[in-house]
Structures are given as C-alpha cells and as structure tokens.
Design an enzyme around this catalytic site. Sequence first.
Site, PDB file in Angstrom:
ATOM      1  CD  GLN A   1      -1.653  -8.938   5.445  1.00  0.00           C
ATOM      2  OE1 GLN A   1      -1.303  -8.482   4.665  1.00  0.00           O
ATOM      3  NE2 GLN A   1      -2.536  -8.093   6.501  1.00  0.00           N
TER       4      GLN A   1
ATOM      5  CG  ASP B   1      18.368 -12.340  -4.937  1.00  0.00           C
ATOM      6  OD1 ASP B   1      18.210 -13.532  -4.387  1.00  0.00           O
ATOM      7  OD2 ASP B   1      18.328 -12.165  -6.072  1.00  0.00           O
TER       8      ASP B   1
ATOM      9  CG  HIS C   1      -2.038  -0.909   1.018  1.00  0.00           C
ATOM     10  ND1 HIS C   1      -3.075  -0.649   0.106  1.00  0.00           N
ATOM     11  CD2 HIS C   1      -2.356  -2.024   1.744  1.00  0.00           C
ATOM     12  CE1 HIS C   1      -3.977  -1.748   0.121  1.00  0.00           C
ATOM     13  NE2 HIS C   1      -3.770  -2.455   1.168  1.00  0.00           N
TER      14      HIS C   1
ATOM     15  NE  ARG D   1       0.662  -5.053   3.695  1.00  0.00           N
ATOM     16  CZ  ARG D   1      -0.498  -4.702   4.361  1.00  0.00           C
ATOM     17  NH1 ARG D   1      -1.207  -5.324   4.556  1.00  0.00           N
ATOM     18  NH2 ARG D   1      -0.549  -3.410   4.241  1.00  0.00           N
TER      19      ARG D   1
ATOM     20  CD  GLU E   1      -5.266  -8.801   3.727  1.00  0.00           C
ATOM     21  OE1 GLU E   1      -5.282  -8.016   4.215  1.00  0.00           O
ATOM     22  OE2 GLU E   1      -4.141  -8.954   2.773  1.00  0.00           O
TER      23      GLU E   1
HETATM   24  O1  LIG Z   1      -6.318  -5.739   6.480  1.00  0.00           O
HETATM   25  C1  LIG Z   1      -5.600  -4.986   7.275  1.00  0.00           C
HETATM   26  O2  LIG Z   1      -5.903  -5.032   8.444  1.00  0.00           O
HETATM   27  C2  LIG Z   1      -4.294  -4.899   6.613  1.00  0.00           C
HETATM   28  O3  LIG Z   1      -3.597  -5.599   5.846  1.00  0.00           O
HETATM   29  C3  LIG Z   1      -3.360  -3.928   7.111  1.00  0.00           C
HETATM   30  C4  LIG Z   1      -3.708  -2.496   6.340  1.00  0.00           C
HETATM   31  O4  LIG Z   1      -3.255  -2.831   5.014  1.00  0.00           O
HETATM   32  C5  LIG Z   1      -3.144  -1.312   6.826  1.00  0.00           C
HETATM   33  O5  LIG Z   1      -3.796  -0.516   7.642  1.00  0.00           O
HETATM   34  C6  LIG Z   1      -1.483  -1.496   7.331  1.00  0.00           C
HETATM   35  O6  LIG Z   1      -1.236  -0.118   7.689  1.00  0.00           O
END
Ligand SMILES: O=C(O)C(=O)C[C@H](O)[C@@H](O)CO
Length: 259
Positions: free
Chosen positions: A150, A88, A49, A74, A152
């Site tokens: 992750q 690397d 992000h 990330r 989510e």
């Molecule tokens: O879904 C989430 O919670 C995240 O993956 C974190 C966010 O992307 C963000 O708030 C990290 O600063």
Amino acid sequence: MPVPAVNPFKQKLLRGEPQFGLFCMSLTAQTAEALSSCGFDFLMFDAEHTPTSLPTLYTQALALAASTTQCLVRMPSLDPVLFKPVLDLAIDTVMVPNIRTAEEARAAVRAVRYPPHGIRGVGGSVRATGYGRHADYYAVAADRVCLLLQIESAEGLRNLDAICAVDGVDGLFIGPVDLATDMGHLAQATHPQVVEAALDGVRRIRAAGKAAGILAAEAQAAMYVDAGANVVCLGSDLGVLVRNADALAARWVRAEQAP
Ligand SMILES: O=C(O)C(=O)C[C@H](O)[C@@H](O)CO
C-alpha cells in the site's frame, strides 16, 4: 483437503483483468460466506484496523473456500513474524500497509519468500501444504503468493518508481484516505489534490508494469479504472451495511416517530 495449485487472484492480475472487491471489517465467517455469493473477485480481510485474530481469519478463509471469491488479507504491519501464520493458512495474497521506501518493499518481499530469497519460516502440517500432504508447496510458493504494497503517503508516492522496481512486488495499492491525511487533507479522499495524486500514482504503477489497486467509492471507481486501476476495493462490508441500514431507518423509523 484440496489446496488450489494456483492463486486465481494473481493469475487474473498477471492477465491484467480488473478485479473488484470489498474490505471486510466484520469478524465472522457467516458474513464472509454471505458475501461470497455476491460475485466479487475478492474480499480483503483487514488485520490493520480491526481487532481480528488468526482463528477468525482461518474461519473466514474457510467460508470463501467453496466460492470463486478470493481471500486476501491486509497485514497489520511489515513485521515479518506476522506473515508466517497467514501464508501458512493458504491465504496467498497479502497486502502490507504504508510502504514508503524501496527498502521497506524489499523487506516485505523477504517476509513472504523462503530462504535464500527471504526469511519466511517453513511450516509443516499447515493448511498451505495440505497439512503436510503437498511437499511440492515450498517449490511453488513464490509463484502462488501475491504481494501487494500500500502506498498511502507523499513519501511513498515520491519513491513510487523505486518501489515498483522491486522484484517480487506484484501490485501497488493506493490508500486515498491515509494519503489525503498525509497530504494535509484529513481523511478527504476526494480532495482534488488527492485525486490528482492518486490518478498519477495509478498511471505510474501501470507504466511500471505492476498491478494498480485503489480504494474508491462507487462514484470515483470508473475514473480510477479508466486511469488503469485493476484492483478496486469498492468500500467495506460494514460501510455497505451501515449506509443501507441508516437509509432504511431514515425512511421508516424516524419518519414514523416524527410528530
Ligand atoms: O488509506 C486508505 O484509504 C486505506 O488504507 C483504507 C482504509 O484503511 C479503510 O477505509 C478501509 O476500510
């Protein structure tokens, strides 16, 4: 150039020790260096992000090199090409966003492993190998590299047990903001249904023998640690900066300007 023989973040993970850190959304080595003396276990530089770049990540990794704060990244996506330069750079712990199925988890493992277990290409004169000085790097890379995925989405949670069972995955990290959004509660990470789902996810991850991570504001962190979370992002560097700057300004600037 010294390259650590082990990954201290992964070692603590294997010992089950809780680790606390911040997402880093800022783009300078100076901020990373300043934060490296806070005592956090890790800083997670966010390439999903932010408009970061590999040269920026390189300078941020260098900024942490003299400290005990570990450098995590990330990744922007599951694209295997993107993993190569990050690994690397001797950034040994990477987190992949939004993994929904065991097949995606297996693809992430392949991206960080050399053949025959994966598709990672061999870099020669790179930081991870001490610029070619440590030919033994390739043999120990799988032990050094730590892979976090992750979770989510509701789909990711439904497939959590299968994802946890994938060999080569070290930890699963719940993203409560995206999870909330996927569950129909736009960006409401503290919605009771989201908290319940996240707590259940943390418990299932630990029961499966994997490390459990989460992003949690300070007020929620203890609850997730009590449930078993052992990798906790307590917010982000820019979040801390903006909150404190706003509060300082509110106490002085606006008060001084009030009629
Ligand atoms: O879904 C989430 O919670 C995240 O993956 C974190 C966010 O992307 C963000 O708030 C990290 O600063």
